[in-house]
Design an enzyme around this catalytic site. Sequence first.
Site, short mmCIF file in Angstrom:
data_model
loop_
_atom_site.label_atom_id
_atom_site.label_comp_id
_atom_site.label_asym_id
_atom_site.label_seq_id
_atom_site.Cartn_x
_atom_site.Cartn_y
_atom_site.Cartn_z
CG HIS A 1 -2.08 -1.14 1.27
ND1 HIS A 1 -2.27 -1.79 2.23
CD2 HIS A 1 -2.98 -1.49 0.12
CE1 HIS A 1 -3.34 -2.60 2.00
NE2 HIS A 1 -3.56 -2.36 0.62
CB VAL B 137 1.16 1.81 5.25
CG1 VAL B 137 0.93 3.16 5.56
CG2 VAL B 137 0.60 1.58 3.83
CE1 TYR B 138 7.67 2.09 6.93
CE2 TYR B 138 5.65 2.43 8.10
CZ TYR B 138 6.95 2.85 7.80
OH TYR B 138 7.47 4.00 8.17
CG HIS B 139 0.57 -2.40 4.72
ND1 HIS B 139 -0.74 -1.81 4.70
CD2 HIS B 139 0.90 -2.36 6.04
CE1 HIS B 139 -1.14 -1.34 5.81
NE2 HIS B 139 -0.13 -1.57 6.88
CG LEU B 140 6.87 -4.56 1.82
CD1 LEU B 140 8.41 -5.01 1.89
CD2 LEU B 140 6.50 -3.78 0.51
#
Length: 530
Positions: free
Chosen positions: A293, A468-471
């Site tokens: 995201h 937002v660190y949603h890998l």
Amino acid sequence: MEGYDYVIVGSGTAGSTLAARLTEDPAIRVLVLECGGADRGFWLKLPVGYYKSIYDARVSHLYRGQPDSGIADRSMDCPRGRVVGGSSSINGLIYIRGQHQDFDQWQALGADGWSYQDVLPHFRSVETYNGPPSQYRGGQGPLHISDLKNENAACDDWLEAAQAYGLPRNEDFNGESAFGVGRYQLSVRGRWRESAATAFLHPALSRPNLTLKTRAHVTELVFEGARAVGLRYLREGELHTVHVDGEVILCGGTVQTPQLLQLSGIGPAALLSRHGIAVRHDAPEVGQNLQDHLQMRTIVELSRPGDSLNDHVRNPFSLAKMGLEWLIGQRGPLTVGAGQVGGAACTKYAQNGHPDVQLFVMPLSVDKPGTPLHRFSGFTTSFWQCHPESRGSIAIADTNPLSDPTITTNYLSAEKDQKVMVEALRMVREIYGQMAFHQRWKREIIPGAEHKSDEDILAAIRRMSATVYHLVGTCRMGSDPGAVVDPSLRVNGVEGLRVVDASVMPRITSANTNAPTFMIAEKAAAIMRS
């Protein structure tokens, strides 16, 4: 040589959950290997401590993406938890499952048995929710979820403005629908952070059949023929070999899991051959399908000092009040996560009425976590596209297991992603302009009112957006031959090997990804026990 029934690589959200569930059977011996250290320290326990921890190299692996033309040739930060509890020990604590349709889409993409009705029981069994009882919520699970425990008048006015814009009020994003606006729920128990480690792993470590080893970096998987029979790991400068009687389970996450598979000969043949790695199984999609995201912040300056936390953090009396609220009342600004209020909305590009934009609101402003709050009275509304079409990849850079892999993000490479993000910014501006909120602010700081045309707005998003660190997604689950894992999360092409983490998501969920990762591990444990 050590022997276990299961060896779990990684003690993050999935690894901790899976280890606790599997060792409920006293006959099963489980080893968990974590490359980071223990989850001690005040900032790892204080809810708002994520602000300090997420860029702390002692507990976070500070990966960086390659320069990306989609974001003005910038390299995106990609930090991942390197500590017991993994990213659940350093994340922003937002607990939201995603839209029901997210999981129905997984089913449609070949993840048989992963529809919303299939996964709902596992969501429920993970949690104890302190809000009103509901057929959608759990009340007996290890993970404690709380409603927001902080009040802010500016956030309340934003919610009123969003409703005036046309978004319905939603009291529980994890209930019947994720559509609308309301207050976010958090993985908080009392005054402290609730992580996968505190909820699952630490209580389970009292069992004699569970072993945790920290500072243990797995270097390769060991095979006999097509079957994984163990692995090797470095610890305190020594190389150790572990034998497994059952399965090796990779819970290293979206970056490290495909890296370990590729180093062990499971991945795209051309990539492996280029690095001189013998191809054990040609799996072209290992490391592909990377999704994230991309967040764009909008920041306005509030008219009245005192309405923003930017003002309070520089006032010793306000700080003392926050501390007392946290210590005595178990509430207040120190108990919040990465968003206080917000919700899911539809732009004109949304399909079938399913929200395509997620909104997050905080009564503060900052450049990024770990840096000082701005000196003006800032207020932030962030947004991201729920289901971006852009795809990136993870690929080993060399054969050294301690090297960072190459992360290619490819943000905004799909035209639809560009259009949705531009439209979302216009939506946020309309919410700011509603009567309920308009009197609260005096100027737009980011991106700035001068950005008016679609071209100018898109250029600003390319320059100013952040992860937002949603890998997720680099070991896609499916029923087709190209899928990396099958719907039981077994790695295709070999035996005795599973992947249980966010990398198996065929499509990114619409909101934060931590809650779905808990569910993936809970369902994996049920599959394995059966």
